[in-house]
Design a protein around this motif. Structure first.
Motif, mmCIF file in Angstrom:
data_model
loop_
_atom_site.group_PDB
_atom_site.id
_atom_site.type_symbol
_atom_site.label_atom_id
_atom_site.label_comp_id
_atom_site.label_asym_id
_atom_site.label_seq_id
_atom_site.Cartn_x
_atom_site.Cartn_y
_atom_site.Cartn_z
ATOM 1 N N ILE A 155 0.681 -1.217 0.055
ATOM 2 C CA ILE A 155 -0.036 -0.245 -0.030
ATOM 3 C C ILE A 155 0.784 1.105 0.238
ATOM 4 C CG2 ILE A 155 -1.527 1.429 1.191
ATOM 5 C CD1 ILE A 155 -2.802 -1.256 2.292
ATOM 6 N N ILE A 156 1.942 1.199 0.828
ATOM 7 C CA ILE A 156 2.777 2.626 0.887
ATOM 8 C C ILE A 156 3.507 2.578 -0.357
ATOM 9 C CG2 ILE A 156 4.984 3.247 1.958
ATOM 10 C CD1 ILE A 156 3.986 1.710 4.666
ATOM 11 N N LEU A 157 4.116 1.596 -0.952
ATOM 12 C CA LEU A 157 4.826 1.843 -2.277
ATOM 13 C C LEU A 157 3.858 2.243 -3.438
ATOM 14 C CD1 LEU A 157 7.061 -1.473 -2.523
ATOM 15 C CD2 LEU A 157 7.784 0.900 -2.142
ATOM 16 N N GLY A 158 2.361 1.785 -3.366
ATOM 17 C CA GLY A 158 1.530 2.165 -4.284
ATOM 18 C C GLY A 158 1.219 3.581 -3.895
ATOM 19 N N LEU A 159 1.195 3.972 -2.931
ATOM 20 C CA LEU A 159 0.843 5.558 -2.331
ATOM 21 C C LEU A 159 1.874 6.447 -2.989
ATOM 22 C CD1 LEU A 159 -0.455 6.901 1.014
ATOM 23 C CD2 LEU A 159 1.634 7.879 -0.125
ATOM 24 N N VAL A 160 3.115 5.808 -2.771
ATOM 25 C CA VAL A 160 4.294 6.620 -3.296
ATOM 26 C C VAL A 160 4.291 6.879 -4.750
ATOM 27 C CG1 VAL A 160 6.795 6.822 -3.465
ATOM 28 C CG2 VAL A 160 5.785 6.192 -1.504
ATOM 29 N N GLU A 161 3.934 5.778 -5.340
ATOM 30 C CA GLU A 161 3.847 5.712 -6.998
ATOM 31 C C GLU A 161 2.921 6.733 -7.274
ATOM 32 O OE1 GLU A 161 3.803 5.134 -11.011
ATOM 33 O OE2 GLU A 161 5.450 4.575 -9.527
ATOM 34 N N GLY A 162 1.715 6.167 -6.724
ATOM 35 C CA GLY A 162 0.179 7.341 -7.102
ATOM 36 C C GLY A 162 0.485 8.626 -6.906
ATOM 37 N N LEU A 163 0.912 9.056 -5.681
ATOM 38 C CA LEU A 163 1.152 10.556 -5.508
ATOM 39 C C LEU A 163 2.141 11.291 -6.530
ATOM 40 C CD1 LEU A 163 0.502 10.632 -1.568
ATOM 41 C CD2 LEU A 163 -1.146 11.089 -3.667
ATOM 42 N N THR A 164 3.057 10.524 -6.761
ATOM 43 C CA THR A 164 4.359 11.181 -7.381
ATOM 44 C C THR A 164 4.623 11.041 -8.867
ATOM 45 O OG1 THR A 164 5.783 9.243 -6.694
ATOM 46 C CG2 THR A 164 5.704 11.166 -5.255
ATOM 47 N N GLU A 165 3.890 10.117 -9.433
ATOM 48 C CA GLU A 165 4.156 9.690 -10.759
ATOM 49 C C GLU A 165 3.829 10.849 -11.826
ATOM 50 O OE1 GLU A 165 5.565 8.004 -13.975
ATOM 51 O OE2 GLU A 165 5.214 6.456 -12.357
ATOM 52 N N PHE A 166 2.680 11.591 -11.607
ATOM 53 C CA PHE A 166 2.524 12.723 -12.612
ATOM 54 C C PHE A 166 2.687 14.164 -11.874
ATOM 55 C CE2 PHE A 166 0.104 8.998 -13.644
ATOM 56 C CZ PHE A 166 0.866 8.736 -14.969
ATOM 57 N N ALA A 167 3.323 14.231 -10.583
ATOM 58 C CA ALA A 167 3.758 15.241 -10.389
ATOM 59 C C ALA A 167 5.225 15.609 -10.488
ATOM 60 C CB ALA A 167 3.636 15.421 -8.665
ATOM 61 N N PRO A 168 5.577 16.843 -10.781
ATOM 62 C CA PRO A 168 7.037 16.910 -11.380
ATOM 63 C C PRO A 168 7.782 16.766 -10.156
ATOM 64 C CG PRO A 168 6.063 19.136 -11.006
ATOM 65 C CD PRO A 168 4.926 18.011 -10.757
#
Length: 277
Positions: A10-23
């Protein structure tokens, strides 16, 4: 698979989801969080851990498809009734613009994929990418035209698409950020921050889906019943948080621009340097 392992998914998914499209570089954050804290390779094999990162990236891609579904329908010509009403446009953004923007990074990625995986995925290289990418973002806000020449993604020309595609090549360096490089490049070319962000997200889907799909085919053997719950939880986590992140980011980008993200990157790089080195 125990609860703690699923929590890490869940934590790794959260990190990926929140940061994938932010610069801010999702790859950089994933490497930092995993290397410095979660250490997924200690409870998974190296190959299963790498496959998991591909899976959660697919969750983020699905979130973009949902947010821009009408735009993709227009680009693919699947529903002609919607073409003229996508964000009030006449459907001037064409699939050819997206393809032109994808070619430079796509070619370089295919040529240097193995080298990048073997030599550039480390905390030290991420720090370099975070800092240089932040400087580019500050420069973009500093030297961009006061009044954007391109207010909407439908005003993008083939020249714009190619130039943004060339700048996107910088994102092959971990920590640089795909959206950070392409939005900065678009802004320097005279696009509004929102137009550059829209084009960035639309371009991201085919290039990320293609790269992830190829990697996934190479790693199908690691989709075991034992690892499947870990993959599913991570995928759902990345999808949900990416959906939230994209909608929030697109509402704010014209107002806050790139400098706050650049400052965040510099502060993060300083903290990681002090802790890690």
């Amino acid at each position: 698979m125990d609860f703690l392992t699923l929590l890490k998914a869940i934590i790794l998914g959260l990190v990926e989801g929140l940061t994938e499209f932010a610069p801010v570089s999702s790859t950089g954050h994933m490497i930092i969080v995993d290397d410095m804290w979660l250490k997924s390779e200690e409870f998974l094999t190296k190959y299963v851990a790498n496959t998991f990162k591909i899976v959660i990236q697919l969750g983020s891609i699905l979130a973009v498809v949902i947010v821009f579904k009408d735009r993709f329908v227009q680009l693919l010509g699947l529903d002609r009734k919607k073409i003229a009403v996508v964000r009030g446009s006449a459907g001037r953004l064409k699939l050819a613009h997206v393809i032109v923007g994808l070619i430079p990074a796509g070619v370089l990625g295919l040529l240097f994929d193995d080298y990048i995986d073997e030599h550039l995925f480390s905390t030290s290289t991420v720090l370099i990418g975070l800092v240089i990418g932040a400087l580019l973002m500050i420069a973009a806000d500093r030297f961009a035209p006061k009044k954007p020449l391109v207010e909407s993604v439908d005003q993008i020309t083939y020249r714009h698409a190619l130039a943004v595609g060339l700048i996107q090549c910088l994102s092959l360096w971990p920590g640089f950020s795909r959206s950070g490089s392409t939005i900065s490049g678009g802004v320097l070319l005279g696009m509004s921050h929102r137009a550059a962000a829209d084009f960035t997200f639309i371009m991201a889907v085919p290039i990320m889906a293609g790269a992830s799909g190829i990697s996934l085919l190479k790693n199908l053997e690691y989709f075991t019943l034992d690892a499947l719950p870990f993959f599913i939880v991570g995928f759902i986590s990345a999808f949900v948080f990416a959906l939230i992140s994209i909608k929030f980011f697109l509402k704010l980008i014209n107002r806050i621009k790139l400098v706050p993200f650049a400052i965040y990157r510099l502060v993060l790089a300083a903290i990681v340097y002090l802790v890690y080195f």
